[in-house]
Design an enzyme around this catalytic site. Structure first.
Site, PDB file in Angstrom:
ATOM      1  N   ARG A  33       0.831  -1.396  -0.258  1.00  0.00           N
ATOM      2  CA  ARG A  33      -0.315  -0.049  -0.022  1.00  0.00           C
ATOM      3  C   ARG A  33       0.904   1.864  -0.254  1.00  0.00           C
ATOM      4  O   ARG A  33       1.275   1.361   0.853  1.00  0.00           O
ATOM      5  CB  ARG A  33      -1.130  -0.287   1.301  1.00  0.00           C
ATOM      6  CG  ARG A  33      -2.160   1.184   0.936  1.00  0.00           C
ATOM      7  CD  ARG A  33      -3.502   1.729   2.278  1.00  0.00           C
ATOM      8  NE  ARG A  33      -2.303   1.338   3.770  1.00  0.00           N
ATOM      9  CZ  ARG A  33      -3.106   1.674   4.828  1.00  0.00           C
ATOM     10  NH1 ARG A  33      -4.501   1.109   4.492  1.00  0.00           N
ATOM     11  NH2 ARG A  33      -2.883   1.737   5.503  1.00  0.00           N
ATOM     12  N   SER A  69     -13.012  -3.820   0.214  1.00  0.00           N
ATOM     13  CA  SER A  69     -13.385  -3.443   0.833  1.00  0.00           C
ATOM     14  C   SER A  69     -14.850  -3.349   1.708  1.00  0.00           C
ATOM     15  O   SER A  69     -15.754  -2.577   0.519  1.00  0.00           O
ATOM     16  CB  SER A  69     -12.755  -2.063   1.582  1.00  0.00           C
ATOM     17  OG  SER A  69     -11.414  -2.744   2.043  1.00  0.00           O
ATOM     18  N   LYS A  91      -6.467   3.545   9.671  1.00  0.00           N
ATOM     19  CA  LYS A  91      -7.332   4.085   8.778  1.00  0.00           C
ATOM     20  C   LYS A  91      -8.522   5.382   8.979  1.00  0.00           C
ATOM     21  O   LYS A  91      -9.135   4.700   9.836  1.00  0.00           O
ATOM     22  CB  LYS A  91      -8.534   2.597   8.144  1.00  0.00           C
ATOM     23  CG  LYS A  91      -7.542   1.899   7.179  1.00  0.00           C
ATOM     24  CD  LYS A  91      -7.941   1.004   7.129  1.00  0.00           C
ATOM     25  CE  LYS A  91      -8.850   0.708   5.982  1.00  0.00           C
ATOM     26  NZ  LYS A  91      -8.018   0.927   4.725  1.00  0.00           N
TER      27      LYS A  91
END
Length: 207
Positions: free
Chosen positions: A35, A104, A133
Site C-alpha cells: 500500500r 473492502s 484507517k
C-alpha cells in the site's frame, strides 16, 4: 490469506520495509498487500517488483492496493480495491482471470452488492477503529462481522485494529483471514509478532 500483512512504511519505525516484510513472512504471513499512497508510478512499480522478488521464494502472493496499473506492470498476484476505487466490472475486464481480487466492504449495502461479484475475498473494514484507517465509516465490531458472515458468500478478511488480543475472537466469529498493519510493522520483532498471530489463528482453526 490467513495472515495478511498490509504494508505501511511509517509504521516500520525507520526500519527497512523489505526487511520487515521478509521477517514477517518468515514468521508466518501468508499474503502481503503493498500500500503506497504517495509514491509516483515508476517508483511504485520498482517497489512492487522488488517486493515480488522477495516474496516469490516463500510462495506468498503480492497484492497491490488500489492501483490496477501497478499490479499489471509488476505482474503482482492481485489487487485490493476500496469502495471509491475502480468499479468491479471494469477491474474484472482488465485483470487476467487467475488474479486475486479483494474488495473492502464498509456498509451492509456494500456486502449485499458484492454478492453479485466473483471476488477472492471480501474485507470487512474496519473491524475496530484504528489510526491507520481514518477515512472509513463506523467500525463493524464483532456483531457486524457475524452479520457479514451470515450474509456473504465470500471468504472474509478483517482489517482495522487487529492484534494479538482480538485475533482469536475474529477467527471464531467468521473471519478466514486477519489483515495486520501496525501489530507486525511496528513490532520489535516482526518475525515473532507474525509467528504468535499465526499460532493464535491455527489454534482457533483446530478447535
Amino acid at each position: 490469506m490467513q495472515l495478511y500483512l498490509v504494508t505501511d512504511e511509517n509504521a516500520c519505525l525507520g526500519r527497512d520495509l523489505f526487511w520487515v516484510v521478509e521477517e514477517a513472512v518468515k514468521g508466518g504471513v501468508t499474503m502481503v498487500q503493498l500500500r503506497e499512497k504517495s509514491l509516483g508510478t515508476r517508483a511504485f512499480i520498482d517497489r512492487a517488483k522488488k517486493m515480488k522478488d522477495i516474496l516469490l521464494p516463500y510462495n506468498v502472493p503480492l497484492i497491490i492496493n488500489d492501483r490496477v496499473d501497478i499490479a499489471l506492470a509488476s505482474d503482482a498476484d492481485g489487487v485490493h480495491v476500496g469502495q471509491s476505487d475502480m468499479p468491479y466490472e471494469m477491474l474484472k475486464d482488465l485483470l487476467p482471470p487467475e488474479k486475486i481480487i479483494g474488495l473492502s466492504a464498509e456498509t451492509k449495502e456494500d456486502v449485499l452488492e458484492a454478492e453479485n461479484w466473483d471476488l477472492t475475498y471480501l474485507a470487512v473494514s474496519p473491524l475496530f477503529s484504528t489510526p491507520s484507517k481514518t477515512d472509513t465509516l463506523r467500525p463493524w465490531g464483532m456483531d457486524g462481522l457475524k452479520w457479514v458472515k451470515a450474509n456473504s458468500k465470500h471468504p472474509l478478511v478483517v482489517i482495522g485494529g487487529l492484534n494479538e488480543t482480538n485475533t482469536a475472537e475474529a477467527i471464531s466469529n467468521g473471519a478466514e483471514g486477519i489483515a495486520i498493519i501496525s501489530a507486525i510493522c511496528s513490532a520489535i520483532s516482526p518475525f515473532e509478532a507474525a509467528r504468535y498471530l499465526k499460532f493464535l489463528i491455527n489454534k482457533i482453526e483446530k478447535i
